[in-house]
Scaffold this active site. Structure first.
Site, PDB file in Angstrom:
ATOM      1  N   ARG A  49      14.422 -35.062 -27.589  1.00 22.84           N
ATOM      2  CA  ARG A  49      15.714 -34.669 -26.675  1.00 22.84           C
ATOM      3  C   ARG A  49      16.627 -33.703 -27.280  1.00 22.84           C
ATOM      4  O   ARG A  49      17.249 -33.069 -26.778  1.00 22.84           O
ATOM      5  CB  ARG A  49      16.452 -36.128 -26.411  1.00 22.84           C
ATOM      6  CG  ARG A  49      15.938 -37.122 -25.572  1.00 22.84           C
ATOM      7  CD  ARG A  49      15.438 -36.747 -24.532  1.00 22.84           C
ATOM      8  NE  ARG A  49      13.972 -36.682 -24.632  1.00 22.84           N
ATOM      9  CZ  ARG A  49      12.935 -35.888 -23.790  1.00 22.84           C
ATOM     10  NH1 ARG A  49      13.421 -35.350 -22.857  1.00 22.84           N
ATOM     11  NH2 ARG A  49      11.658 -35.851 -24.141  1.00 22.84           N
ATOM     12  N   LYS A  97       7.055 -28.040 -17.368  1.00 20.54           N
ATOM     13  CA  LYS A  97       6.209 -28.684 -16.460  1.00 20.54           C
ATOM     14  C   LYS A  97       6.851 -28.280 -15.025  1.00 20.54           C
ATOM     15  O   LYS A  97       6.084 -28.252 -13.986  1.00 20.54           O
ATOM     16  CB  LYS A  97       6.023 -30.022 -16.799  1.00 20.54           C
ATOM     17  CG  LYS A  97       7.407 -31.101 -16.191  1.00 20.54           C
ATOM     18  CD  LYS A  97       6.767 -32.610 -16.501  1.00 20.54           C
ATOM     19  CE  LYS A  97       8.209 -33.387 -16.689  1.00 20.54           C
ATOM     20  NZ  LYS A  97       8.723 -33.338 -15.029  1.00 20.54           N
ATOM     21  N   THR A  98       8.052 -28.465 -14.673  1.00 19.02           N
ATOM     22  CA  THR A  98       8.756 -28.141 -13.455  1.00 19.02           C
ATOM     23  C   THR A  98       8.543 -26.831 -12.920  1.00 19.02           C
ATOM     24  O   THR A  98       8.052 -26.556 -11.745  1.00 19.02           O
ATOM     25  CB  THR A  98      10.296 -28.390 -13.487  1.00 19.02           C
ATOM     26  OG1 THR A  98      10.439 -29.883 -13.995  1.00 19.02           O
ATOM     27  CG2 THR A  98      10.687 -28.630 -12.154  1.00 19.02           C
ATOM     28  N   GLN A 150       4.921 -39.880 -23.300  1.00 22.04           N
ATOM     29  CA  GLN A 150       6.150 -40.257 -22.936  1.00 22.04           C
ATOM     30  C   GLN A 150       6.107 -41.455 -21.736  1.00 22.04           C
ATOM     31  O   GLN A 150       7.160 -41.452 -21.071  1.00 22.04           O
ATOM     32  CB  GLN A 150       6.941 -38.824 -22.038  1.00 22.04           C
ATOM     33  CG  GLN A 150       7.201 -38.000 -23.249  1.00 22.04           C
ATOM     34  CD  GLN A 150       8.056 -36.778 -22.581  1.00 22.04           C
ATOM     35  OE1 GLN A 150       9.368 -36.844 -22.357  1.00 22.04           O
ATOM     36  NE2 GLN A 150       7.245 -35.519 -22.444  1.00 22.04           N
ATOM     37  N   ASP A 171       4.269 -35.541 -10.003  1.00 21.73           N
ATOM     38  CA  ASP A 171       5.100 -35.178 -11.457  1.00 21.73           C
ATOM     39  C   ASP A 171       5.033 -36.620 -11.986  1.00 21.73           C
ATOM     40  O   ASP A 171       5.201 -37.502 -11.473  1.00 21.73           O
ATOM     41  CB  ASP A 171       6.432 -34.846 -10.771  1.00 21.73           C
ATOM     42  CG  ASP A 171       7.241 -34.294 -12.106  1.00 21.73           C
ATOM     43  OD1 ASP A 171       6.682 -33.965 -13.161  1.00 21.73           O
ATOM     44  OD2 ASP A 171       8.617 -34.108 -11.972  1.00 21.73           O
ATOM     45  N   GLU A 172       5.334 -36.380 -13.343  1.00 30.71           N
ATOM     46  CA  GLU A 172       5.397 -37.627 -14.148  1.00 30.71           C
ATOM     47  C   GLU A 172       4.466 -38.743 -13.880  1.00 30.71           C
ATOM     48  O   GLU A 172       4.527 -39.884 -13.648  1.00 30.71           O
ATOM     49  CB  GLU A 172       6.831 -38.387 -13.733  1.00 30.71           C
ATOM     50  CG  GLU A 172       8.043 -37.444 -14.156  1.00 30.71           C
ATOM     51  CD  GLU A 172       8.421 -37.204 -15.727  1.00 30.71           C
ATOM     52  OE1 GLU A 172       7.889 -37.537 -16.463  1.00 30.71           O
ATOM     53  OE2 GLU A 172       9.424 -36.328 -15.852  1.00 30.71           O
TER      54      GLU A 172
END
Length: 761
Positions: free
Chosen positions: A620, A30-31, A245, A214-215
Site C-alpha cells: 500500500r 491492471k485497471t 493478494q 477483475d480481481e
C-alpha cells in the site's frame, strides 16, 4: 491507444483469441489493461459494446472502468454490461423475473436485513437462538448458497446440521413469500435460471463473446460456476488477478480458482504484469522476499524503475500506549515535512487495536477517520427510511414491515407482533396480508400503519423520485422522531443527504421530472433487437425510478468501498486497505498471535493467507513504510506479552532501518524494563535499543512455574484439549497465564498454576 503501455501490458491487451490469465501485481496497472482491452476489442471490430461482459467486485471499480473506456472511445458506456457480480445478476433477474419465479417488484435484502429476517424466523418457530445464533445461521445459509446448494442439497451429518438445514428451508420459503432476495441469492438464482432455461442461456452465451473479470483471485465457487456457464458458448474469458493478494477466504473466496482457470482455460496463456508504478525499491523487495515464503503461488516478482527509495523503518516499543504515542510523534513530523494527512495510513490486523491509537490521535488534536466504518446506507436512520420506501414499493416485504411497524412508536407492542406472526404462519401469508386477522386495539394500530403505507404510496406515485423520498421521510414520522432526540441533528442531516442521493440518482439516469412510481423508459433493461422474439418477451422491461433507486441503495450498502474523507489520517484494518495506496503507511501490531493472527499460526493455509495479508499491507506504501510492534498490549481486557512477528523476520535486514526510540529511557529504565519483560517468553535474539541501551531477549527466557519453564512457541499437551502451541504468556506467580492454540478446540487461556500441562519435546 496502446503506445503508453509497457510490453507485458501491450501483450495482454492485444492477445488475439482464446482465454487468458493476467497475473497483475500490486500497482502494475491492471485497471489500465482491462479498460484498454475493452476499447481495443471494440475499436478493432472484434466485438460490439453489447458483446462484452465485464465483471468487477465493487461499484467504484465498475464506474471507473466505464469512465476510462469512455475516455478512450466516443461511445456511451452506461448501457454496457459492466458491473459487479451482484449488480449484473440483479439486471438479469429484472429482465427475467418470471422465469426466475420472482415478482416484478422483488427487492434486495442487505446483510443487516437478512440478519433481521433470520432472527424473526428463529423467534416465530421457537428455535433456541443461543444454540442456533442468528449470525451462525446467516453464515450457514450464505455459505451453502455460495457453494451453489439449496437446503435440500446440503449434506447434514449430525442433528445440529440437520436443524440448520431445516432453518435454511424455512428461510428460503419466507424469502419467496416476501418477494426478496439476499446477495448470495442473486448469483444462485441467476445460475439456476441459466441452467434450467436453455433459450435464455443460449441467448447470453451467443451475446457475450468476451468476458473480462477483475480481481479474479476473489471469486468463490459459485461465481466461478457462473462464469463457466456463461462462457459455454465459446466466449473468451480474460481473467485478471493476483493470487498473492487473495485475502478473503473468510468470505468464501477461493485462491485455487486461479490455478484451476490456468489449467482449465488459459493453458499456458499467462501474462505477468510485474512492473510496479506505485512503490519504491526497498518496499517492493521486502514484499517479494516476504511472499516468497508461501509455497502455493503462480509466481511473479515485482520491480520498479523509480529507484530504491528510503529504507523501511522498524521500531519495537514497550507497550501499545508507547506505540500509539510514537505514531503521533512521527505523524506530526510527516505533516511538518509537507505530507498530507490524507496520504498517511495506519493499518492494523484487528479492530481491537484501534481504540488506543484513536485516543492518542484525539488527544494530540490530529484529525483521523476510521475507514470502512459505518457507511451511509448502513446508518440506522437511513435503513428506517429505506424500509418505508421498500414498503411503498412492495407491501409484502415482511422484513421492512417488521423494521418500521412500530418505529416511530405507534403503540404496536410485542404481543401484537406475535399475534401477527401467528396469523401469517397459520395462513401462509405475509404480514401485510395478515393485518386484518389481528383483533383488538393492536389490530386497529396495525390497520392504521397499513393505511399510512397505502396513503404514502398513492401520494408519491406521481411525484419525482427526490420529492417522493422527501415526502415519505416526513410523512412516516421519522423527522419528527429525530427532532425530539437529544442528538438527532446528525440523523436529520443524514436523512437530508438521502434526498440529495435521490436527486443525484435522478440526474445520472435522466429521470428529472418523471414520476417515481411509473415505469421509466430510461430504466428499461436493454436487450438485443432479437430478444423479444427469441425469449418471448412481449415488451421491454422497465423499472420505476423508486425500484431502481432501492436496488442501487442495497447494492451500495453491500459494497466494500467506503467514501473518501476529509484531510485526516486514515485508520483501517489491512483488509479494508486493499486497493488503496498512500505516501506513508504504518503497519502496527507486528506480533505473533496478532499479525499473523493466533487462529492462523498452526494452520499452514491460514498462515499463507496471513502472509498474503501482510503482502497487501506492505504494497500500500508509495514512499515511506513503517513497521511497529509492542512488547505488551492490552487486548480484550488483558495485558498480553508477545514475540516479534515472524513477518518482520522474513524481511531482509538490508531493507530495514531499526529506529532508536527517543525518550523511552526517561520513563522505563533498563532494569524496570527487564523486570517487566524478562520473565515473559520473548523468543527473540535480535537486540532493540531504548535510549541507546541494547536489551537482548534470549531464546531461553520464559515463565518458570515450579520445575517447568514455559516459553512462547513451545508445544504442550493438555488432558482434555489435546496438543497445542503456546502463543502468549502473561502475569507471574499465581497470576501466570498461557494462551494456547489447540489443534482441536482453538485458543484457550489457562492458569499455569492450575492447568496440568505436559511440555512436548
Amino acid at each position: 491507444m496502446i503506445d503508453h503501455l509497457n510490453d507485458p501490458q501491450r501483450a495482454a491487451v492485444t492477445i488475439d483469441s482464446g482465454h487468458a490469465l493476467v497475473l497483475a501485481g500490486a500497482g502494475s496497472g491492471k485497471t489500465r489493461v482491462l479498460t484498454t482491452r475493452i476499447a481495443w476489442l471494440i475499436q478493432n471490430g472484434l466485438t460490439s459494446p453489447f458483446g462484452i461482459l465485464a465483471v468487477t467486485f465493487t461499484n467504484k471499480a465498475s464506474k471507473e472502468m466505464q469512465v476510462r473506456v469512455a475516455s478512450l472511445l466516443p461511445i456511451d458506456t452506461r448501457n454496457m454490461w459492466v458491473g459487479t457480480f451482484h449488480g449484473l445478476c440483479h439486471r438479469l433477474l429484472r429482465a427475467h423475473f418470471r422465469d426466475a419465479s420472482l415478482p416484478q417488484g422483488f427487492q434486495i435484502l442487505d446483510t443487516a436485513d437478512q440478519l433481521s429476517l433470520v432472527k424473526r424466523l428463529l423467534k416465530a418457530n421457537q428455535i433456541d437462538d443461543e444454540k442456533f445464533t442468528p449470525r451462525d445461521v446467516q453464515r450457514f445459509i450464505n455459505s451453502a448458497k455460495e457453494e451453489g446448494l439449496r437446503s435440500h442439497a446440503v449434506d447434514a451429518s449430525d442433528p445440529h446440521q440437520r436443524r440448520m438445514v431445516e432453518i435454511y428451508a424455512l428461510y428460503e420459503a419466507q424469502c419467496q413469500r416476501d418477494g426478496v432476495v439476499d446477495f448470495a441469492e442473486l448469483l444462485l438464482r441467476v445460475l439456476e435460471l441459466l441452467e434450467r432455461h436453455e433459450p435464455i442461456r443460449a441467448h447470453y452465451q451467443r451475446r457475450f463473446r468476451h468476458i473480462l473479470v477483475d480481481e479474479f483471485q476473489d471469486t468463490n465457487a459459485l461465481q466461478y460456476r457462473w462464469l463457466k456457464l456463461l462462457s459455454g458458448g465459446g466466449a473468451n474469458i480474460f481473467a485478471v488477478g493476483d493470487d498473492d493478494q487473495s485475502i478473503y477466504a473468510f468470505r468464501g473466496a477461493d485462491v485455487g480458482n486461479m490455478a484451476d482457470f490456468e489449467r482449465d482455460y488459459a493453458r499456458g496463456a499467462v501474462i505477468r504484469l510485474e512492473q510496479n508504478y506505485r512503490s519504491q525499491g526497498h518496499i517492493l523487495d521486502a514484499a517479494n522476499h516476504l511472499i516468497a515464503h508461501n509455497s502455493h503461488r503462480l509466481g511473479k516478482n515485482l520491480w520498479t524503475d523509480q529507484g530504491e527509495g528510503e529504507l523501511i523503518r522498524a521500531v519495537e516499543l514497550p507497550s501499545d500506549g508507547a506505540e500509539s504515542q510514537w505514531l503521533v510523534d512521527e505523524i506530526k513530523a510527516l505533516v511538518g515535512d509537507g505530507i498530507s494527512r490524507l496520504d498517511i495510513a495506519i493499518l492494523y490486523r484487528s479492530n481491537a487495536q484501534s481504540r488506543v491509537i484513536e485516543h492518542a490521535l484525539f488527544s494530540a488534536g490530529i484529525p483521523y477517520r476510521v475507514y470502512g466504518g459505518l457507511r451511509f446506507f448502513e446508518r440506522q436512520e437511513i435503513k428506517h427510511a429505506l424500509a418505508y420506501l421498500r414498503l411503498v414499493m412492495n407491501r409484502d416485504d415482511d422484513t421492512s414491515f417488521n423494521r418500521v411497524v412500530n418505529f416511530p412508536a405507534r403503540g404496536i407492542g410485542a404481543r401484537t407482533i406475535e399475534s401477527l406472526v401467528d396469523q401469517a404462519r397459520t395462513y401462509n401469508t405475509t404480514f401485510s396480508q395478515s393485518v386484518a386477522r389481528v383483533a383488538g386495539k393492536g389490530g386497529s394500530s396495525l390497520a392504521q400503519f397499513s393505511l399510512l403505507i397505502e396513503t404514502m404510496a398513492q401520494e408519491t406515485r406521481m411525484l419525482t423520485l427526490s420529492e417522493a423520498v422527501e415526502h415519505i421521510i416526513e410523512a412516516s414520522g421519522l423527522l419528527n422522531h429525530y427532532r425530539g432526540e437529544k442528538e438527532g441533528a446528525e440523523r436529520i442531516e443524514n436523512l437530508g443527504e438521502l434526498v440529495n442521493a435521490a436527486t443525484v440518482f435522478e440526474t445520472e439516469h435522466d429521470l428529472s421530472g418523471l414520476p417515481s412510481g411509473e415505469p421509466a423508459k430510461t430504466l428499461i433493461e436493454l436487450m438485443p433487437d432479437d430478444s423479444v422474439e427469441e425469449l418471448g418477451l412481449n415488451l421491454p422491461i422497465a423499472q420505476t425510478p423508486l425500484s431502481a433507486f432501492l436496488a442501487y441503495a442495497a447494492l451500495e450498502s453491500g459494497d466494500n468501498q467506503a467514501q473518501a474523507g476529509q484531510d485526516a489520517v486514515q485508520m483501517m484494518t489491512v483488509h479494508a486497505a486493499k486497493g488503496l495506496e498512500f505516501d506513508a503507511v504504518f503497519i502496527t501490531g507486528l506480533e505473533d498471535g496478532l499479525f499473523p493472527h493466533e487462529n492462523s499460526i498452526i494452520d499452514p493455509s491460514g498462515l499463507e493467507e496471513e502472509r498474503r495479508l501482510m503482502y497487501v499491507a506492505i504494497t500500500r506504501a508509495r514512499k515511506r513504510l513503517y513497521m511497529t510492534m509492542a512488547q505488551s498490549r492490552m487486548l480484550h481486557g488483558q495485558t498480553r506479552y508477545a514475540v516479534r512477528s515472524r513477518f518482520l523476520d522474513e524481511v531482509p535486514e538490508n531493507h530495514l532501518k531499526w529506529l532508536t526510540v527517543r525518550g523511552v529511557s526517561n520513563d522505563v529504565s533498563t532494569q524496570s524494563y527487564a523486570r517487566a519483560f524478562g520473565a515473559v517468553g520473548v523468543n527473540n535474539s535480535r537486540s532493540s535499543q531504548y535510549g541507546g541501551t541494547a536489551l537482548s531477549k534470549g531464546p531461553s527466557s520464559g515463565l518458570q512455574i515450579g520445575s517447568q519453564l514455559f516459553r512462547v512457541g513451545q508445544g504442550v499437551r493438555h488432558a482434555r484439549f489435546g496438543e497445542g502451541t503456546i502463543i502468549g504468556l502473561s502475569g507471574s506467580g499465581l497470576d501466570a497465564q498461557a494462551q494456547i492454540h489447540f489443534a482441536d478446540v482453538g485458543s484457550k487461556t489457562l492458569a499455569l498454576g492450575i492447568a496440568k500441562l505436559d511440555i512436548m519435546t
